[in-house]
Design a protein around this motif. Structure first.
Motif, mmCIF file in Angstrom:
data_model
loop_
_atom_site.group_PDB
_atom_site.id
_atom_site.type_symbol
_atom_site.label_atom_id
_atom_site.label_comp_id
_atom_site.label_asym_id
_atom_site.label_seq_id
_atom_site.Cartn_x
_atom_site.Cartn_y
_atom_site.Cartn_z
ATOM 1 N N THR A 223 77.657 21.260 93.774
ATOM 2 C CA THR A 223 77.641 22.265 94.831
ATOM 3 C C THR A 223 77.372 23.667 94.262
ATOM 4 O O THR A 223 77.937 24.047 93.239
ATOM 5 C CB THR A 223 78.976 22.258 95.590
ATOM 6 N N GLY A 224 76.501 24.413 94.935
ATOM 7 C CA GLY A 224 76.241 25.799 94.549
ATOM 8 C C GLY A 224 77.131 26.745 95.347
ATOM 9 O O GLY A 224 77.840 26.329 96.267
ATOM 10 N N TYR A 225 77.098 28.035 95.017
ATOM 11 C CA TYR A 225 77.956 29.016 95.704
ATOM 12 C C TYR A 225 77.205 30.328 95.911
ATOM 13 O O TYR A 225 76.401 30.737 95.071
ATOM 14 C CB TYR A 225 79.234 29.273 94.901
ATOM 15 N N GLU A 226 77.510 30.978 97.029
ATOM 16 C CA GLU A 226 76.957 32.287 97.334
ATOM 17 C C GLU A 226 78.109 33.240 97.641
ATOM 18 O O GLU A 226 78.963 32.926 98.479
ATOM 19 C CB GLU A 226 76.009 32.213 98.535
ATOM 20 N N GLN A 227 78.156 34.373 96.941
ATOM 21 C CA GLN A 227 79.168 35.384 97.205
ATOM 22 C C GLN A 227 78.664 36.301 98.316
ATOM 23 O O GLN A 227 77.601 36.922 98.194
ATOM 24 C CB GLN A 227 79.466 36.201 95.951
ATOM 25 N N VAL A 228 79.453 36.376 99.405
ATOM 26 C CA VAL A 228 79.060 37.150 100.580
ATOM 27 C C VAL A 228 80.080 38.252 100.824
ATOM 28 O O VAL A 228 81.288 37.997 100.852
ATOM 29 C CB VAL A 228 78.951 36.237 101.829
ATOM 30 N N GLU A 229 79.607 39.502 101.002
ATOM 31 C CA GLU A 229 80.493 40.612 101.334
ATOM 32 C C GLU A 229 80.737 40.596 102.840
ATOM 33 O O GLU A 229 79.802 40.475 103.633
ATOM 34 C CB GLU A 229 79.868 41.943 100.922
#
Length: 631
Positions: A223-229
């Motif tokens: 699984t990949g990840y995206e950091q979202v503000e």
């Protein structure tokens, strides 16, 4: 004068008290400021890292990116399971003021069923409000265009492209490949036990059966990840960083899907199973359970009406008969019994008996399949003509302990270890098994008369088709037994590196070569001049085989007449075979439930499969049903 002095003293006292109050107030203020300063110091300095992390967590959310599932192909590279992109209608709850009104409004443009709403609610309960959640999957181009024209009416709703699992050949080999479905509570527990929970964040589906289940963690990927503000209201503002997912590994199978299609077509609408194995490696060439089912029905949650059709069918299409169906082997057990007789010294190849058409034991007549008997019978003739009396006598002479010991080495009554979960053990009868099986002491006792029927593959004998195929492959391979397997190698999607699934020899049975050749020659005789001769007439190769017929219920002394018996009570038809005889490349076991005689129903299926595998074509005429009424 006195009055003035008194007044001055009073003023001094008032001034002193005022000064005292000022000092006290100043001290109190300083103390309060000191406490406040200390608290500020504690929060800003001592606890800086803690609160900084919490603030950052409130500002930044990590959104998982589900990886692309690995592809499954057959030995020739034909795709059996893949992924495809389709449009999905998705809602970001944090951007919608009235969720129910929005869904109702969308329902006027695009069909949204009750099951779509239930799935959305479940995802909403599990996820976060700023995540985009699907309300409808696999939109048509017309539906996409209809929404696009009205998009301005639905803030927080958009069309996205997502990957979906697909089984392009539909029901072909579905019991081997299996299917994926939505993750349930039991799956979550399994994931937690495997310490893979972090890798399944955001994942909705998991392998439920077959290879999709067995090789789940390899197929799933990383699984990949995206950091979202996000803002104070939980709304996504911008993407800060992104770690891409890693696609799952690909599986290349030993399965020959063209051979699989030939075998499945050969069964037609009949119930049964077939397992074909490469004797020298244990690689499964075909694994058939008939009838079959379409795994595509399960991907997004099967419809109630489709499930009712599958679940309530008397043919039980969801049952993997090849691995879970257990049947008496009937006369296909005789070659193994003959080999046991040779190896234990109870028989020689030339030793003969006289068959009057029955075997008398304890005052009970065990009938032979041929009225009047087969006359003088040696081992070769006992297999070619399938003489029951020969094996009644052999089983009695060997005894149940010797039979169970020998058959256990061949894998009967135990799981083969094939790389699909849920395999049945079957029943290899023995006095010990009977003690475990029954409760009452009188039921636990093994009676000598029970051994007689064991010799012809009846009685308590009950095995899976894959066990029968493995035993046949072991004889064809001169006593070297390999673990059956479906995966040939696993390919890493990043590096392309292939991890081979090496053939795993389970055991090398110390059989005398001349004993094995005696059995193989007799099985060749079955297909050239015996009960399998009509099915294999005109074949462009030499093969060995053995027909079998297994009773479904006891005749209690009456004569078997197929036309007078209900279909579900008719005998099962069986056939085992290997070819070419000199260097076998394929060994198989076939069972047709309630198919009657093995020569009639099961042997023609085996002929079709072997013809295609060795010659690349279907037989013409030879595989048609005939009027053979023997095993």
């Amino acid at each position: 004068m006195l009055a003035r002095q008194s007044s001055l003293h009073a003023s001094d006292r008032e001034l002193a008290r005022f000064h005292f109050r000022v000092v006290l107030a100043a001290v109190a203020v300083l103390a309060a400021l000191s406490l406040l300063g200390a608290r500020f110091f504690y929060l800003q300095v001592v606890q800086h890292d803690y609160y900084s992390t919490r603030a950052e967590d409130n500002r930044i959310s990590v959104v998982p990116i589900v990886p692309n599932r690995g592809v499954i192909v057959d030995r020739a590279g034909i795709v059996l399971a893949r992924n495809y992109s389709a449009f999905t209608l998705e809602i970001t709850p944090s951007k919608v003021d009235d969720l129910e009104a929005t869904i109702d409004g969308l329902g006027k443009l695009i069909e949204i069923e009750a099951k779509d709403r239930r799935r959305f609610r479940k995802l909403l309960d599990e996820g976060k409000t700023f995540e985009s959640l699907p309300i409808r999957t696999r939109l048509t181009e017309e539906e996409v265009a209809r929404f696009a024209a009205n998009r301005y009416l639905f803030p927080g709703v958009e069309v996205k492209a997502r990957l979906f699992r697909q089984y392009p050949l539909g029901s072909t080999a579905s019991h081997a490949i299996g299917y994926i479905n939505r993750i349930n509570k039991r799956d979550l527990e399994k994931i937690a036990e495997s310490e893979e929970a972090a890798n399944y964040k955001g994942t909705d589906h998991i392998g439920k059966t077959g290879l999709e289940q067995k090789y789940e963690f390899a197929l799933h990927g990383e699984t990949g990840y995206e950091q979202v503000e996000i803002d104070a209201g939980g709304r996504a503002i911008r993407s800060l960083s992104r770690t891409p997912p890693v696609q799952g590994s690909h599986l290349t199978l030993t399965l020959d899907v063209k051979l699989q299609e030939v075998a499945e077509e050969a069964f037609g609408d009949r119930r049964g199973a077939l397992v074909a194995i490469e004797p020298s490696t244990g690689g499964i060439l075909a694994l058939v359970s008939s009838p079959t089912f379409d795994p595509n029905l399960f991907i997004d949650g099967i419809r109630n009406e489709d499930w009712d059709v599958l679940n309530k069918s008397r043919d039980r299409p969801m049952l993997n008969r090849a691995l879970n169906g257990t049947y008496p082997p009937g006369s296909t057990f005789k070659p193994f019994m003959a080999l046991a007789g040779l190896e234990t010294g109870r028989r020689t190849a030339g030793q003969s008996i006289s068959d009057p058409g029955f075997f008398n034991f304890g005052g009970h007549h065990f009938r032979d399949d041929k009225v009047g008997g087969h006359g003088t019978v040696d081992m070769y003739k006992s297999i070619v003509q399938s003489c029951d009396t020969y094996y009644y006598q052999l089983a009695t002479d060997m005894g149940i302990d010797a039979i169970a010991g020998f058959m256990g080495q061949l894998g009967f009554g135990q799981r083969t270890g094939v790389d699909i979960e849920g395999e049945s053990e079957g029943v290899l009868p023995s006095p010990e098994w009977k003690k475990r099986r029954f409760r009452r002491p009188e039921q636990q006792k093994w009676y000598a008369g029970e051994t007689v029927s064991i010799g012809i593959g009846q009685g308590y004998n009950s095995y899976t088709p894959i066990q029968l195929a493995q035993a046949t492959a072991t004889v064809a391979n001169k006593g070297v037994m390999f673990r059956p397997h479906l995966v040939k190698y696993i390919t890493d999607s990043r590096t392309g590196e292939k991890t081979m699934i090496e053939p795993e020899p389970l055991r090398r049975l110390p059989w005398k070569p001349q004993h094995v050749e005696t059995i193989k020659n007799a099985m060749i005789g079955v297909n050239t001049q015996g009960t399998g001769a009509r099915a294999f007439a005109g074949a462009g190769y030499t093969s060995g085989g053995k027909t079998g017929t297994a009773q479904v219920y006891s005749l209690k002394g009456s004569t078997y007449k197929e036309s007078a018996i209900r279909k579900e009570l008719r005998d099962h038809a069986l056939f085992i075979a290997f070819a070419p005889a000199d260097e076998p490349k394929i060994a198989l076991a076939v069972i047709v439930e309630n198919g009657g005689f093995g020569a009639q129903s099961a042997a023609p299926i085996a002929r079709m499969v072997i013809d295609y595998y060795l010659l690349g074509k279907l037989p013409k005429g030879a595989a048609a049903e005939d009027d053979v009424k023997e095993d």
